[in-house]
Design a protein around this motif. Structure first.
Motif, PDB file in Angstrom:
ATOM      1  N   ASP A 151     -12.667  63.564  -4.534  1.00 21.36           N
ATOM      2  CA  ASP A 151     -11.506  63.830  -5.383  1.00 21.36           C
ATOM      3  C   ASP A 151     -10.393  62.828  -5.089  1.00 21.36           C
ATOM      4  O   ASP A 151     -10.039  62.618  -3.925  1.00 21.36           O
ATOM      5  CB  ASP A 151     -10.994  65.251  -5.121  1.00 21.36           C
ATOM      6  N   PRO A 152      -9.803  62.203  -6.127  1.00 22.50           N
ATOM      7  CA  PRO A 152      -8.757  61.197  -5.900  1.00 22.50           C
ATOM      8  C   PRO A 152      -7.522  61.730  -5.157  1.00 22.50           C
ATOM      9  O   PRO A 152      -6.940  61.008  -4.340  1.00 22.50           O
ATOM     10  CB  PRO A 152      -8.370  60.734  -7.302  1.00 22.50           C
ATOM     11  N   ILE A 153      -7.146  62.968  -5.408  1.00 27.34           N
ATOM     12  CA  ILE A 153      -5.972  63.536  -4.726  1.00 27.34           C
ATOM     13  C   ILE A 153      -6.277  63.726  -3.238  1.00 27.34           C
ATOM     14  O   ILE A 153      -5.483  63.359  -2.376  1.00 27.34           O
ATOM     15  CB  ILE A 153      -5.526  64.855  -5.378  1.00 27.34           C
ATOM     16  N   ARG A 154      -7.441  64.288  -2.948  1.00 33.86           N
ATOM     17  CA  ARG A 154      -7.797  64.494  -1.541  1.00 33.86           C
ATOM     18  C   ARG A 154      -7.975  63.162  -0.826  1.00 33.86           C
ATOM     19  O   ARG A 154      -7.616  63.019   0.343  1.00 33.86           O
ATOM     20  CB  ARG A 154      -9.035  65.379  -1.425  1.00 33.86           C
ATOM     21  N   LEU A 155      -8.500  62.182  -1.529  1.00 36.90           N
ATOM     22  CA  LEU A 155      -8.636  60.850  -0.934  1.00 36.90           C
ATOM     23  C   LEU A 155      -7.251  60.259  -0.644  1.00 36.90           C
ATOM     24  O   LEU A 155      -7.043  59.635   0.402  1.00 36.90           O
ATOM     25  CB  LEU A 155      -9.433  59.939  -1.866  1.00 36.90           C
ATOM     26  N   ALA A 156      -6.290  60.496  -1.521  1.00 34.99           N
ATOM     27  CA  ALA A 156      -4.918  60.033  -1.283  1.00 34.99           C
ATOM     28  C   ALA A 156      -4.315  60.750  -0.072  1.00 34.99           C
ATOM     29  O   ALA A 156      -3.605  60.138   0.732  1.00 34.99           O
ATOM     30  CB  ALA A 156      -4.060  60.260  -2.527  1.00 34.99           C
ATOM     31  N   ILE A 157      -4.603  62.041   0.059  1.00 40.00           N
ATOM     32  CA  ILE A 157      -4.108  62.809   1.214  1.00 40.00           C
ATOM     33  C   ILE A 157      -4.692  62.224   2.501  1.00 40.00           C
ATOM     34  O   ILE A 157      -3.968  61.985   3.473  1.00 40.00           O
ATOM     35  CB  ILE A 157      -4.463  64.307   1.076  1.00 40.00           C
TER      36      ILE A 157
END
Length: 96
Positions: free
Chosen positions: A21-27
């Motif tokens: 997931d892009p959001i989790r990867l950003a986190i």
């Protein structure tokens, strides 16, 4: 031995689903830049997600073993768990 292999496979699937997931990867990317625990609110502000969305994403990351979390009063502090990355991501090819 077979039970352990199935358990490792299940954990590995959780890890890669969490990282997909892009959001989790950003986190994860933000947390990698930190050398200490940070609050979920700080991470949410940097990544640009609501508290509700953050709660969901942090829960999945923690279930996959990618982050550790501890609660102090009303604040939740998180940081990466490098051992999970080493075991399931860095050595992915070796573990097949």
């Amino acid at each position: 031995m077979e039970k352990e292999t199935k358990q490792n496979s299940a954990t590995q699937i959780k890890v890669f689903k969490a990282l997909a997931d892009p959001i989790r990867l950003a986190i994860v990317t933000y947390l990698k830049q930190q050398d200490h625990e940070v609050t979920c609110g700080e991470v949410g502000a940097v990544v640009g997600i609501s508290k509700t969305s953050g709660t969901y994403h942090f829960k999945l990351l923690q279930a996959a073993g990618l982050i550790t979390a501890r609660k102090v009063a009303r604040e939740k502090y998180v940081q990466l768990d490098p051992t999970t990355f080493e075991q399931y991501v860095t050595d992915f090819y070796k573990n097949l």
